[in-house]
Design an enzyme around this catalytic site. Structure first.
Site, mmCIF file in Angstrom:
data_model
loop_
_atom_site.group_PDB
_atom_site.id
_atom_site.type_symbol
_atom_site.label_atom_id
_atom_site.label_comp_id
_atom_site.label_asym_id
_atom_site.label_seq_id
_atom_site.Cartn_x
_atom_site.Cartn_y
_atom_site.Cartn_z
ATOM 1 N N HIS A 52 34.536 30.059 -23.265
ATOM 2 C CA HIS A 52 35.783 29.766 -23.981
ATOM 3 C C HIS A 52 36.937 29.593 -22.997
ATOM 4 C CE1 HIS A 52 34.212 31.440 -28.059
ATOM 5 N NE2 HIS A 52 33.747 30.247 -27.776
ATOM 6 N N GLU A 94 24.429 22.176 -30.305
ATOM 7 C CA GLU A 94 25.175 22.245 -29.054
ATOM 8 C C GLU A 94 24.475 23.019 -27.934
ATOM 9 O OE1 GLU A 94 28.710 24.885 -29.369
ATOM 10 O OE2 GLU A 94 28.433 24.703 -31.533
ATOM 11 N N HIS A 106 26.358 25.909 -35.511
ATOM 12 C CA HIS A 106 26.984 26.691 -36.592
ATOM 13 C C HIS A 106 27.403 25.744 -37.703
ATOM 14 C CE1 HIS A 106 30.722 25.083 -34.909
ATOM 15 N NE2 HIS A 106 30.215 25.373 -33.715
ATOM 16 N N ASP A 141 35.317 20.298 -24.681
ATOM 17 C CA ASP A 141 34.952 20.682 -26.044
ATOM 18 C C ASP A 141 36.234 20.571 -26.846
ATOM 19 O OD1 ASP A 141 34.130 21.835 -28.402
ATOM 20 O OD2 ASP A 141 33.146 23.566 -27.467
ATOM 21 N N TYR A 153 24.542 26.789 -18.227
ATOM 22 C CA TYR A 153 25.694 27.217 -17.427
ATOM 23 C C TYR A 153 25.184 27.968 -16.202
ATOM 24 C CZ TYR A 153 27.213 26.326 -22.165
ATOM 25 O OH TYR A 153 27.380 25.735 -23.396
ATOM 26 N N ASP A 193 33.901 18.951 -34.142
ATOM 27 C CA ASP A 193 33.610 19.864 -33.026
ATOM 28 C C ASP A 193 32.644 19.175 -32.075
ATOM 29 O OD1 ASP A 193 33.151 21.986 -31.360
ATOM 30 O OD2 ASP A 193 32.140 23.246 -32.839
ATOM 31 N N ARG A 204 27.403 21.109 -21.607
ATOM 32 C CA ARG A 204 27.071 21.288 -23.033
ATOM 33 C C ARG A 204 27.202 19.920 -23.694
ATOM 34 N NH1 ARG A 204 29.999 25.257 -24.067
ATOM 35 N NH2 ARG A 204 31.901 24.420 -24.971
ATOM 36 N N HIS A 222 34.117 26.930 -37.432
ATOM 37 C CA HIS A 222 32.969 27.801 -37.705
ATOM 38 C C HIS A 222 33.079 28.096 -39.197
ATOM 39 C CE1 HIS A 222 32.799 29.305 -33.260
ATOM 40 N NE2 HIS A 222 32.584 28.031 -33.379
ATOM 41 N N HIS A 256 24.329 31.234 -25.838
ATOM 42 C CA HIS A 256 24.912 31.123 -27.193
ATOM 43 C C HIS A 256 23.945 30.486 -28.186
ATOM 44 C CE1 HIS A 256 25.725 26.842 -26.514
ATOM 45 N NE2 HIS A 256 26.277 27.154 -25.343
ATOM 46 N N ASP A 313 62.592 35.469 -35.593
ATOM 47 C CA ASP A 313 62.598 34.625 -36.792
ATOM 48 C C ASP A 313 61.836 33.320 -36.574
ATOM 49 O OD1 ASP A 313 64.272 33.521 -34.989
ATOM 50 O OD2 ASP A 313 65.972 33.263 -36.347
ATOM 51 N N GLU A 318 27.408 18.450 -27.608
ATOM 52 C CA GLU A 318 27.566 18.955 -28.992
ATOM 53 C C GLU A 318 27.879 17.824 -29.962
ATOM 54 O OE1 GLU A 318 30.873 21.674 -29.528
ATOM 55 O OE2 GLU A 318 29.968 22.461 -31.370
HETATM 56 N N1 GLY Z 1 34.331 24.636 -30.114
HETATM 57 C C1 GLY Z 1 33.773 25.805 -30.632
HETATM 58 C C2 GLY Z 1 32.324 25.715 -30.724
HETATM 59 O O1 GLY Z 1 31.728 24.825 -30.165
HETATM 60 O O2 GLY Z 1 31.703 26.482 -31.393
HETATM 61 MN MN MN Z 2 30.583 24.292 -31.944
HETATM 62 MN MN MN Z 3 32.592 22.988 -29.676
#
Ligand code: GLY
Ligand code: MN
Ligand code: MN
Length: 424
Positions: free
Chosen positions: A223, A365, A334, A240, A369, A251, A387, A341, A330, A20, A389
């Site tokens: 991640h 970003e 985005h 991040d 790596y 972000d 990174r 996202h 990557h 519950d 961003e």
């Molecule tokens: N923190 C998720 C991204 O950078 O897309």
């Molecule tokens: Mn991002």
């Molecule tokens: Mn991010």
């Protein structure tokens, strides 16, 4: 945007974690975007007919017992007062009201791929009407409403940008505090706790996504959310993290040294990535496509990796073989908005890539790596993940970096890291 028909957007429902006990509640993004209503178990109905547009909201009734356990609800009268809306009903009346409204309606705009139970319920109601020989016209067109809302969500209003900037104020404080407080021997989760405490105490509801605090080689797991290792002298920390404030995301990624000072190799790689990031941001303007930014990002990173001796050979050949992709696997960025996202298209209805327009918000970003065991790379670069961003809004003449005030240059970061380090 809709033709004649009825649009149905349900709110999110509480989700059980076990027995519950529920997961923390988070409103459905599209429902919130169109209604601004925070409660669960509600529904927004918009009808377009020859007579014009009609808006109906279904909400939970006030309930004393439920109020005792889980807090007060707005209720039907409260919702009528708060929202400029044609009609408000109790959610229990949904089926009864719908059966009446759906007679004579051909199109239903609904999330075709979301809440299956809800879709099934509407489908069953329509079937009843279809099988009723007294009903001459019943719904037979089910259209995916998300595509329309996504188009709207893509272009942010001034108010939406202002909310994202408020989120970024809090996120700035969190990142810069982490830079000040980090020291060797601490656990990554201690920095996570610090960051999320700042989010909460400054009025954000939560983090917009799981906080990543990745020191040393952990930064090479994109991640990484375990956040359970100790910070070691000489390592970098990639954070991040971004809060969700008033339902809007931020972000941000920053990378800084545990010791407070970048090693020459860390600094060289960092500055290379920073230069690429600034060049990509500089290229953002109305009419530009994201694929151009991706190409620019990849080309410049590849160039930089060759200059640092991480990739061997000539730029043209390296790009052709995608040599850089091993180190930058990557995307350049985005859409961001109510979701980190943001649910918005990258292509138009014909599948053609969208060009940037004023009001669109995207992240930039770039990152590199390098695994600690990558013997193909000079030793000084192994085990480094970086990174950088930021969150950018497209303007009429170019763009504005909404997070440009968050420390990013090597000197700014080193000053923060070393300047205010706590004793003991
Ligand atoms: N923190 C998720 C991204 O950078 O897309
Ligand atoms: Mn991002
Ligand atoms: Mn991010």
């Amino acid at each position: 945007m809709i033709d004649e028909g009825i649009m149905l957007i349900p709110a999110a429902m509480h989700q059980m974690r076990s027995n519950d006990t529920e997961y923390p509640f988070r409103q459905n993004s599209n429902f919130y975007y169109l209604s601004g209503f925070e409660e669960d178990n509600a529904l927004l109905l918009l009808q377009r007919s020859k007579k014009g547009m009609k808006q109906i909201l279904f909400v939970q009734k006030k309930d004393r017992t439920k109020a005792l356990w889980s807090g007060k609800r707005l209720g039907v009268d409260g919702a009528k007062k708060r929202f400029h809306i044609d009609k408000v009903y109790a959610i229990e009346q949904l089926d009864t009201v719908l059966v009446k409204l759906l007679k004579g309606v051909q199109n239903i705009y609904i999330d075709l791929y979301g809440n299956r139970a809800f879709f099934h319920r509407i489908h069953t109601l329509c079937r009843t009407l279809y099988e009723d020989r007294h009903v001459k016209v019943s719904p037979h067109g089910f259209l995916h409403v998300n595509l329309l809302i996504e188009q709207m969500r893509l272009i942010k209003s001034k108010d939406e940008i202002a909310v994202i900037e408020q989120a970024l104020e809090i996120t700035k404080e969190a990142h810069e505090t982490a830079m000040k407080m980090a020291k060797k021997g601490m656990f990554e989760y201690e920095l996570q706790a610090l960051i999320e405490q700042i989010f909460t105490t400054r009025g954000a509801q939560s983090e917009a996504y799981s906080t990543i605090v990745a020191s040393g080689n952990n930064a090479n797991t994109l991640h990484y959310i375990a956040n359970n290792c100790r910070l070691r002298q000489g390592d970098l920390i990639l954070i991040d993290a971004g809060c969700e404030y008033a339902m809007y995301a931020s972000d941000i990624t920053r990378t800084f040294p545990v010791s407070g000072t970048f090693s020459p190799a860390q600094k060289a790689l960092y500055n290379m990535i920073l230069e690429v990031q600034l060049a990509v941001i500089d290229a953002i303007a109305p009419g530009v496509r994201r694929s151009k930014l991706q190409r620019l990002c990849e080309t410049k990173l590849c160039e930089g990796l060759i200059a640092l001796g991480i990739i061997k050979g000539r730029l043209k050949t390296a790009l052709k073989h995608g040599a850089h992709k091993k180190y930058f696997p990557h995307g350049v960025g985005h859409w961001m908005g109510i979701d980190v996202h943001d649910q918005a298209p990258y292509v138009d209805a014909q599948g053609r890539e969208l060009a940037l327009e004023p009001g669109m918000v995207l992240t930039v970003e770039p990152g590199i790596y390098i695994d600690q065991h990558d013997t193909g790379v000079p030793e000084r670069y192994r085990g480094i993940g970086i990174r950088i961003e930021d969150d950018i809004v497209v303007t009429r003449t170019g763009c504005r970096n909404l997070s440009q005030h968050i420390a990013k240059r090597v000197e700014e970061i080193e000053a923060l890291c070393v300047g205010v380090a706590p004793a003991g």
